[in-house]
Design a protein around this motif. Structure first.
Motif, PDB file in Angstrom:
ATOM      1  N   ALA A  74      -5.492  -6.100   3.190  1.00 36.01           N
ATOM      2  CA  ALA A  74      -6.476  -5.254   2.418  1.00 36.01           C
ATOM      3  C   ALA A  74      -7.208  -4.159   3.527  1.00 36.01           C
ATOM      4  O   ALA A  74      -8.212  -4.027   3.250  1.00 36.01           O
ATOM      5  CB  ALA A  74      -7.528  -6.390   2.115  1.00 36.01           C
ATOM      6  N   SER A  75      -6.390  -3.836   4.207  1.00 35.23           N
ATOM      7  CA  SER A  75      -6.562  -2.762   5.096  1.00 35.23           C
ATOM      8  C   SER A  75      -6.562  -1.290   4.528  1.00 35.23           C
ATOM      9  O   SER A  75      -5.960  -1.259   3.449  1.00 35.23           O
ATOM     10  CB  SER A  75      -5.855  -2.864   6.553  1.00 35.23           C
ATOM     11  N   PRO A  76      -7.069  -0.096   5.082  1.00 35.74           N
ATOM     12  CA  PRO A  76      -6.820   0.952   4.572  1.00 35.74           C
ATOM     13  C   PRO A  76      -5.291   1.537   4.462  1.00 35.74           C
ATOM     14  O   PRO A  76      -4.642   1.211   5.425  1.00 35.74           O
ATOM     15  CB  PRO A  76      -7.625   2.144   5.598  1.00 35.74           C
ATOM     16  N   GLY A  77      -5.068   2.226   3.409  1.00 34.22           N
ATOM     17  CA  GLY A  77      -3.790   2.797   3.243  1.00 34.22           C
ATOM     18  C   GLY A  77      -3.186   3.538   4.147  1.00 34.22           C
ATOM     19  O   GLY A  77      -1.721   3.191   4.560  1.00 34.22           O
ATOM     20  N   PHE A  78      -3.928   4.044   5.017  1.00 35.10           N
ATOM     21  CA  PHE A  78      -3.182   4.980   6.397  1.00 35.10           C
ATOM     22  C   PHE A  78      -2.549   3.794   7.293  1.00 35.10           C
ATOM     23  O   PHE A  78      -1.757   4.448   8.274  1.00 35.10           O
ATOM     24  CB  PHE A  78      -4.087   5.965   6.856  1.00 35.10           C
ATOM     25  N   VAL A  79      -2.948   2.663   7.475  1.00 32.61           N
ATOM     26  CA  VAL A  79      -2.345   1.906   8.306  1.00 32.61           C
ATOM     27  C   VAL A  79      -1.247   0.667   7.647  1.00 32.61           C
ATOM     28  O   VAL A  79      -0.695  -0.046   8.494  1.00 32.61           O
ATOM     29  CB  VAL A  79      -3.459   0.912   9.142  1.00 32.61           C
ATOM     30  N   HIS A  80      -0.949   0.925   6.612  1.00 32.39           N
ATOM     31  CA  HIS A  80      -0.277  -0.124   5.527  1.00 32.39           C
ATOM     32  C   HIS A  80       1.332  -0.125   6.021  1.00 32.39           C
ATOM     33  O   HIS A  80       1.902  -0.955   6.411  1.00 32.39           O
ATOM     34  CB  HIS A  80      -0.178   0.205   4.364  1.00 32.39           C
ATOM     35  N   GLU A  81       1.741   1.395   6.524  1.00 31.78           N
ATOM     36  CA  GLU A  81       2.938   1.244   6.884  1.00 31.78           C
ATOM     37  C   GLU A  81       3.401   0.613   8.124  1.00 31.78           C
ATOM     38  O   GLU A  81       4.437  -0.466   8.192  1.00 31.78           O
ATOM     39  CB  GLU A  81       3.564   2.890   7.164  1.00 31.78           C
TER      40      GLU A  81
END
Length: 363
Positions: A74-81
């Motif tokens: 449930a973290s920000p999208g910019f760290v998802h990869e």
């Protein structure tokens, strides 16, 4: 009966905290064991609410821990990869909140990595958090559209409104990438085919939006079979959280998400709460509480069973590709073709759009 699935939650904003509570209190055969967030004070405070839960400021420490079987991102999208790839490297199932990543290229890297992991570990490991597929109304709508009684689906009309956004950092592009992305998945879910083009229109913005933010926005999708989808996204509506959908088919139509029959209007009541004669949900957690519960339970059950359910990495990539095209259209005002790779060129199992059986705000 297998032991409870030991789950760690990465990101402890509003959505992550909600998932932590869900896993700790309302999800069968699951145990919340850890939470992670760069804000270590907030992570520690959340962990302290639940017996035996530990916290860390390092997401990768949680993901690689032998004490964690599966991960909710449930973290920000910019760290998802980075975080999804870490889950794949560790062979750990992951429920990743939308968006899968921030752009098409990184989402495609995740798809390729997940296919390699599937061959290595013998099962798909990524489920993307498009929870509307699990909402009973959306599931019923899809069942009606696919049973043949109404003929071919021709049009969808989607409305997606938030009362407000948390801060001025929520820019026009984020409305496309973080909010409209739900409508992208809804269109693919209900039509059972890809979005091939998108045009984002920019009406006169509300005076309540931050300077330079285009809100509301209207997006038009063209589906592979020629169907058209209209979408209104309005993140500063002031009233509450309204999400509804009307599907128009050859022999009838279906509307979901309306709190009453007949015509109705919304306004601010004397208490300051949105009202229509009843109450408008305050936010996405209230409107889709059942959908989130069903989504997480289905994910946990699928991990125990060694199967997959719900939106896949491909679904996440396809939605991100549409959003990427949508941001280009937002800038130009023109219709933009969606650039998707041919799934047959990817190694691994055949790509299919999976359907559910029955801190990132706004959602």
């Amino acid at each position: 009966m297998s032991p409870a699935l030991r789950v760690g939650v990465v990101g402890v904003g509003i959505m992550g905290a909600d998932h932590a509570e869900r896993l700790a209190r309302r999800t069968a055969r699951a145990e919340l064991v850890a939470v992670a967030d760069p804000d270590e004070v907030r992570a520690k405070e959340l962990a302290s609410r639940h017996d035996g839960v530990w916290s860390t400021g390092d997401a990768l420490e949680l993901i690689t821990s032998d004490e964690v079987d599966a991960v909710v991102l449930a973290s920000p999208g910019f760290v998802h990869e980075e975080q999804v790839l870490a889950c794949l490297a560790a062979g750990k199932p992951v429920l990743c909140e939308k968006p899968l990543t921030m752009d098409s290229e990184s989402s495609l890297r995740v798809v390729r990595a997940e296919r390699e992991a599937t061959e290595r570990f013998g099962r798909s490991l990524v489920q993307v958090g498009f929870m509307r597929r699990f909402d009973p109304e959306y599931a019923r709508l899809r069942a009606v559209l696919t049973d043949g009684s109404l003929g071919r689906t021709l049009l969808l009309h989607n409305v997606h409104r938030n009362a407000s956004v948390p801060n001025a950092d929520f820019r026009s592009e984020m409305i496309v990438r973080d909010s409209l992305v739900h409508e992208v998945d809804v269109a693919r879910f209900l039509f059972g085919e890809e979005v091939v083009a998108i045009q984002v229109l920019s009406p006169a913005p509300t005076s309540l939006a931050a300077e330079g933010v285009i809100d509301p926005q209207v997006a038009i999708f063209t589906m592979a079979g020629g169907g058209i989808v209209t979408n209104e996204v309005f993140v500063n509506s002031q009233v509450g959280y309204e999400v509804r959908c009307e599907a128009v088919a050859e022999r009838g139509s279906v509307v979901i998400g309306r709190p009453s029959s007949g015509a109705y209007s919304t306004s601010l009541g004397t208490s300051g709460a949105g009202q229509w004669g009843g109450s408008v949900p305050a936010d996405y957690r209230e409107r889709f509480a059942t959908a989130y519960d069903l989504e997480v339970q289905a994910w946990v059950d699928s991990v125990h069973a060694g199967t997959s359910v719900g939106p896949t990495a491909w679904d996440g990539y396809a939605a991100t590709a549409v959003s990427t095209a949508g941001m280009a259209s937002l800038a130009s005002g023109e219709r933009v073709t969606v650039d998707l790779v041919d799934p047959s060129t990817l190694a691994g199992p055949t790509t299919q759009t999976h359907h559910a059986s029955s801190t990132k705000e706004p959602s």
